[in-house]
Design a protein around this motif. Structure first.
Motif, PDB file in Angstrom:
ATOM      1  N   ASP A 304       0.853  -1.199   0.000  1.00  0.00           N
ATOM      2  CA  ASP A 304       0.000   0.000   0.000  1.00  0.00           C
ATOM      3  C   ASP A 304       0.883   1.241   0.000  1.00  0.00           C
ATOM      4  O   ASP A 304       1.299   1.715   1.071  1.00  0.00           O
ATOM      5  N   ARG A 306       0.256   4.188  -0.210  1.00  0.00           N
ATOM      6  CA  ARG A 306      -0.320   5.290   0.560  1.00  0.00           C
ATOM      7  C   ARG A 306       0.250   5.345   1.973  1.00  0.00           C
ATOM      8  O   ARG A 306       0.337   6.414   2.592  1.00  0.00           O
ATOM      9  N   ARG A 313       3.062  13.233  -2.399  1.00  0.00           N
ATOM     10  CA  ARG A 313       1.692  13.597  -2.736  1.00  0.00           C
ATOM     11  C   ARG A 313       1.692  14.678  -3.817  1.00  0.00           C
ATOM     12  O   ARG A 313       2.696  15.338  -4.060  1.00  0.00           O
ATOM     13  N   ARG A 324      -5.326  12.667 -12.293  1.00  0.00           N
ATOM     14  CA  ARG A 324      -6.323  11.596 -12.164  1.00  0.00           C
ATOM     15  C   ARG A 324      -7.199  11.520 -13.413  1.00  0.00           C
ATOM     16  O   ARG A 324      -7.541  10.425 -13.878  1.00  0.00           O
ATOM     17  N   GLN A 338      -5.191   3.775  -7.833  1.00  0.00           N
ATOM     18  CA  GLN A 338      -6.013   4.267  -6.728  1.00  0.00           C
ATOM     19  C   GLN A 338      -5.699   5.750  -6.452  1.00  0.00           C
ATOM     20  O   GLN A 338      -4.612   6.237  -6.726  1.00  0.00           O
ATOM     21  N   SER A 339      -6.671   6.425  -5.874  1.00  0.00           N
ATOM     22  CA  SER A 339      -6.474   7.837  -5.544  1.00  0.00           C
ATOM     23  C   SER A 339      -7.303   8.213  -4.334  1.00  0.00           C
ATOM     24  O   SER A 339      -8.288   7.551  -4.010  1.00  0.00           O
ATOM     25  N   ASN A 340      -6.887   9.302  -3.676  1.00  0.00           N
ATOM     26  CA  ASN A 340      -7.612   9.822  -2.526  1.00  0.00           C
ATOM     27  C   ASN A 340      -7.520  11.338  -2.568  1.00  0.00           C
ATOM     28  O   ASN A 340      -6.451  11.906  -2.352  1.00  0.00           O
ATOM     29  N   GLU A 341      -8.641  11.980  -2.862  1.00  0.00           N
ATOM     30  CA  GLU A 341      -8.637  13.433  -3.049  1.00  0.00           C
ATOM     31  C   GLU A 341      -8.268  14.178  -1.777  1.00  0.00           C
ATOM     32  O   GLU A 341      -7.555  15.193  -1.817  1.00  0.00           O
ATOM     33  N   ALA A 342      -8.746  13.715  -0.629  1.00  0.00           N
ATOM     34  CA  ALA A 342      -8.478  14.406   0.631  1.00  0.00           C
ATOM     35  C   ALA A 342      -6.984  14.492   0.917  1.00  0.00           C
ATOM     36  O   ALA A 342      -6.510  15.485   1.482  1.00  0.00           O
ATOM     37  N   GLU A 343      -6.235  13.481   0.522  1.00  0.00           N
ATOM     38  CA  GLU A 343      -4.788  13.469   0.749  1.00  0.00           C
ATOM     39  C   GLU A 343      -3.995  13.916  -0.472  1.00  0.00           C
ATOM     40  O   GLU A 343      -2.771  13.958  -0.432  1.00  0.00           O
ATOM     41  N   LYS A 344      -4.681  14.208  -1.552  1.00  0.00           N
ATOM     42  CA  LYS A 344      -4.022  14.518  -2.846  1.00  0.00           C
ATOM     43  C   LYS A 344      -3.085  13.358  -3.231  1.00  0.00           C
ATOM     44  O   LYS A 344      -1.983  13.561  -3.720  1.00  0.00           O
ATOM     45  N   TYR A 345      -3.579  12.150  -3.007  1.00  0.00           N
ATOM     46  CA  TYR A 345      -2.774  10.943  -3.234  1.00  0.00           C
ATOM     47  C   TYR A 345      -3.205  10.232  -4.515  1.00  0.00           C
ATOM     48  O   TYR A 345      -4.403   9.992  -4.737  1.00  0.00           O
TER      49      TYR A 345
END
Length: 501
Positions: A304, A306, A313, A324, A338-345
């Motif tokens: 992972d 992340r 990030r 993205r 995979q991505s996570n907007e809150a973390e800019k990941y």
């Protein structure tokens, strides 16, 4: 030199946008910038920067600043880009230190006039080229490497004897704040200044009239800078991002190739202008490369990424959304995605089944996404590269020296590297810069010194040979013309001299 024009009453420099809410806004207004420019110009005209001792002292101050505040730079870059300390030290601080040390060790030699070979007509004269500083220069850094891309050009500007105004990227606000605070504490307060302006304000800054503008960033902003500089005849150096191709041949050490490509593409979360932008993989090596990439990415970042302390990030939501979007509309994510907007990941991602018409092949990739296209031969790879704009870098991985030679000689790019990536852009003895749409001009080491210098040709003549030079004076006679033609003509073995008697 003429004074810079007074700024018009505009809205620019109101404030820097922050990536985090609740932080105080920094701002540099137009009047403050004009005042800093006047102070720098006055210092330059007073000859403050000309002495070798002054230049050395400023270069040594940069070294002290980086050494004494290493933790502050690590913290700032960690907050701006989630950049690991390992990457900050090796890719941000060490290149600047090496540049400064190299300049310190070679400054006296660089400053010496370059004497040129004499000919018969100049036997009693001195012919030399003098390097003189340009004046007050503007250095505009980019957010990909916010410390390095400001300070490495600054080293060259100082070595060449200029005053300088730095404009670090607004997108890395903590690094910009740190430079704004530290530069006045270490460098001469009259000669070197830091302003905080957004990219939308750059044209108006350039119009204040500098003696040189050094810009690093994307093509669109580079074009605006060049357009603003053109009416003032301000010379510019542009180092612009681009789509850097990476050819992987069927004859190569596939595991080493995968490690080096993955390291270059995914360090700083893929936010690099010199990283491989896409891979042109020989069809016979495609499956082996994919498996090797998957294995080394697992070794680098674990199951992972992340959770990995070695992975960064996106700098802001704008770049996150852009990357993205390109990822989702191109090819197929064979690894990552995979991505996570809150973390800019955005996870380190390998895209397979990519075609030339995909959106990700139409724009620069400034994120952790590696598209892989398949080619049938080195000829097809070369043709693919040459059908597009000239990139900042071309990379080639092969154990066949003929393949490497062909890629190097049959493509055009700002730089070329075989069997590795990025390292050529960090070497102080090699110029770094673009060609065509990837930029103009170069820097690093002696090339930085030359970029920020005017090479002034000087001929120091004597009046003791007037008995010969009278041949050029009126009234003109055919005999004198024959003698002058003979004396001024170049022979096949000539070194390029034009003899003027």
């Amino acid at each position: 030199m003429s004074s810079p024009p007074s700024p018009s009453p505009t809205r620019w420099f109101k404030a820097l946008r922050r990536t985090r809410l609740g932080e105080p806004c920094l701002k540099t207004n137009a009047l403050e910038t004009v005042e800093l420019l006047k102070r720098a110009r006055a210092a330059f005209q007073a000859g403050r920067t000309l002495k070798e001792s002054f230049r050395l002292a400023q270069l040594e101050a940069i070294l002290r600043m980086l050494t004494e505040h290493e933790c502050d730079f690590v913290d700032a870059l960690g907050r701006d880009l989630h950049k690991p300390r390992f990457e900050t030290v090796l890719s941000e601080l060490m290149p600047v230190k090496n540049e400064a040390l190299y300049a310190i060790n070679n400054l006296r030699k660089w400053m010496e006039p370059q004497r040129v070979e004499k000919n018969l007509a100049t036997t009693l004269d001195d012919s030399l080229v003098v390097s003189e500083p340009l004046g007050v220069v503007l250095v505009v850094g980019a957010w990909y490497s916010p410390a390095q891309l400001c300070l490495v050009p600054l080293v060259g500007a100082i070595a060449a004897g200029n005053c300088a105004i730095l404009n670090p990227s607004e997108h890395c606000s903590h690094t910009a704040e740190l430079l704004h605070r530290l530069v006045p504490s270490y460098l001469d307060n009259e000669c070197f200044h830091v302003i905080l302006a957004g990219v939308t304000d750059l044209a108006e800054v350039v119009e204040m009239k500098f003696d040189h503008v050094f810009f690093t960033g994307n093509r669109e902003d580079g074009i605006r800078v060049a357009q603003a500089a053109a009416p003032l005849l301000t010379p510019v150096t542009l180092v612009l991002s681009g789509k850097n191709p990476c050819y992987v041949d069927q004859q190569c050490d596939i595991n080493t190739t995968a490690r080096r490509i993955a390291w270059a593409r995914f360090q700083n979360a893929g936010q690099s202008m010199v990283a491989p932008d896409y891979v042109l993989c020989h069809e016979e090596a495609k499956s082996r490369l994919f498996q090797a990439l998957r294995c080394c990415m697992l070794q680098f970042y674990g199951t992972d990424p992340r959770e990995s302390s070695s992975f960064g990030r996106m700098v802001n939501l704008e770049n996150f959304n852009r990357t993205r979007d390109l990822l989702l509309r191109s090819g197929k994510a064979a690894v990552g995605g995979q991505s996570n907007e809150a973390e800019k990941y955005i996870a380190p991602t390998v895209l397979m089944e990519v075609v030339a018409s995909d959106p990700i092949m139409q724009q620069d990739v400034l994120g952790p996404v590696l598209p892989i296209l398949t080619v049938c031969s080195v000829d097809e790879a070369i043709a693919f590269i040459n059908q597009r704009e000239k990139p900042l870098c071309v990379y080639a991985y092969s154990s066949n020296s003929k393949v490497i030679s062909r890629l190097m000689s049959e493509t055009s790019s700002g730089s070329f590297c075989s069997n590795d990536s990025i390292l050529q852009s960090l070497m102080v003895v090699l110029p770094s810069g673009g060609v065509g749409s990837s930029g103009m001009g170069s820097y690093h080491g002696r090339y930085s010194f030359d970029t920020f210098s005017h090479k002034k040709p000087c001929l120091l003549r004597s009046t003791r040979i007037e008995c010969v030079t009278y041949l050029r004076y009126p009234p003109f006679e055919e005999r004198n013309l024959s003698l002058m033609t003979w004396a001024s003509s170049l022979s096949q073995r000539s070194q390029g001299w034009c003899q003027i008697l």
